[in-house]
Structure formats: structure tokens, C-alpha cells
Design an enzyme around this catalytic site. Structure first.
Site, PDB file in Angstrom:
ATOM      1  N   ASP A 162     -26.299 -23.821  40.477  1.00 48.80           N
ATOM      2  CA  ASP A 162     -27.707 -23.608  40.733  1.00 48.80           C
ATOM      3  C   ASP A 162     -28.426 -24.765  40.033  1.00 48.80           C
ATOM      4  OD1 ASP A 162     -30.119 -22.250  41.492  1.00 48.80           O
ATOM      5  OD2 ASP A 162     -30.269 -21.506  39.441  1.00 48.80           O
ATOM      6  N   ASP A 222     -32.282 -25.073  38.907  1.00 51.26           N
ATOM      7  CA  ASP A 222     -33.228 -24.712  37.849  1.00 51.26           C
ATOM      8  C   ASP A 222     -32.643 -23.634  36.949  1.00 51.26           C
ATOM      9  OD1 ASP A 222     -35.080 -26.482  39.053  1.00 51.26           O
ATOM     10  OD2 ASP A 222     -35.693 -24.909  40.438  1.00 51.26           O
TER      11      ASP A 222
END
Length: 179
Positions: A19, A21
Site C-alpha cells: 500500500d 500511504d
């Protein structure tokens, strides 16, 4: 949400999905400006280390800021190009960025969609597996939200919930590497 750490073998892993952020960079809510990026401790080193181990790295990220009108897809692409250059300077490589700009009920109507790519749905994960020619058992995903882990598991990929600390140490622990 963490799965059994003991059954993972680094030799079997060919693809790491991260992922963005909260895993690669500090989550600053709707980040799209390079000057605002703050790397998570150990994130640049983790990407570089995995490349040296023969593990390719790709990013899968929801970017609803596009659907909310906070920034454009062009802004997302510019940020990803900049991030790739910074990762390369640190000796790593992100082979691909996958992002979902959609959001059900979005203010920007062209992105108002309940699509299959928005995590926790597995669309981006499945697309990455196809693009890299990797079976689910040869991949793993690291995310900072339960929806990341849910997307991984829906695609048959092992998902790990990262809750902070040094990302390199976290990934080495997943892969059973103590060095």
C-alpha cells in the site's frame, strides 16, 4: 489480521505488493505533492533490499482524492513518477503503481463508481498478479489498513497489517530473514 509468520519462505516470494500511504510514505490525507512526502522509516531500504533478494515490488493504492476533486489523475501520476525516481536513488525499484481513483457517491461524477479495484475489493491485486505472471502463493501484500489485508486475502494473497515501526524490519520478519 497477521497471518502465521512461520510458513513464509523468501525463496518462494516473487512479488511484494505495498500500500502507499501509511506504508511507503507517512499518511498525510490526500497526498499528491512531492514536497509533502515523508518516507516511512525503512521504506526506501525495504524496497532496495527486496530487489536485491529477487522480489519485485509494486504499489496498490486507493486514491479517492481524485473522486473527491482534491487532485487529478495527472497529479497522482506525477507523484508516482517522482516517488519512483526517489526509490531508484536509494537503490530500489517499484515495478508498477496501481491506483483506484473511484469512490461510490463521489462529488466528481466521472469517478462515482463502485468498482472492483477499490480496496477491500481485490481488483488491483489480481491485475498485478496477472501483469507479473505470479500465482497468489508467490506474492504477499503489506498494508496499514484491514481493507488492504482483505483485498489481499480476497485475491488469495497473504496479507500483513503494518502498524508502524521500521518497514525493512517488518518485511524481513515476514520473510523469516533475521539479518
Amino acid at each position: 489480521m497477521l497471518q502465521n509468520w512461520g510458513r513464509y519462505s523468501m525463496k518462494k516470494k516473487k512479488l511484494c505488493l505495498l500500500d502507499r500511504d501509511g506504508v511507503l510514505n507517512v499518511d498525510k490525507a490526500y497526498l499528491y505533492r512531492p514536497e509533502e512526502v515523508e518516507w516511512v522509516p525503512g521504506s526506501l531500504e525495504a524496497v532496495s533490499w527486496m530487489i536485491r533478494q529477487g522480489i519485485r515490488v509494486a504499489v496498490v493504492t486507493n486514491q479517492s482524492g481524485v473522486a473527491r476533486g482534491f487532485f487529478t489523475e495527472a497529479d497522482v501520476l506525477r507523484l508516482h513518477t517522482w516517488m519512483q525516481a526517489e526509490v531508484k536513488k536509494a537503490g530500489g525499484e517499484i515495478a508498477a503503481f496501481y491506483y483506484c481513483p473511484h469512490l461510490p457517491g463521489a462529488p466528481v461524477k466521472e469517478y462515482d463508481a463502485d468498482c472492483g479495484c477499490r480496496k477491500p475489493k481485490p481488483g488491483m491485486v489480481l491485475e498485478a498478479l496477472r501483469d507479473f505472471g505470479v500465482i497468489p502463493e508467490e506474492a504477499f501484500l503489506v498494508g496499514d489498513s484491514p481493507r488492504d489485508v482483505e483485498a489481499a486475502e480476497a485475491a488469495g494473497v497473504s496479507g500483513f497489517l503494518y502498524t508502524g515501526g521500521n518497514l525493512l524490519g517488518f518485511i524481513k520478519k515476514i520473510l523469516g530473514n533475521k539479518t
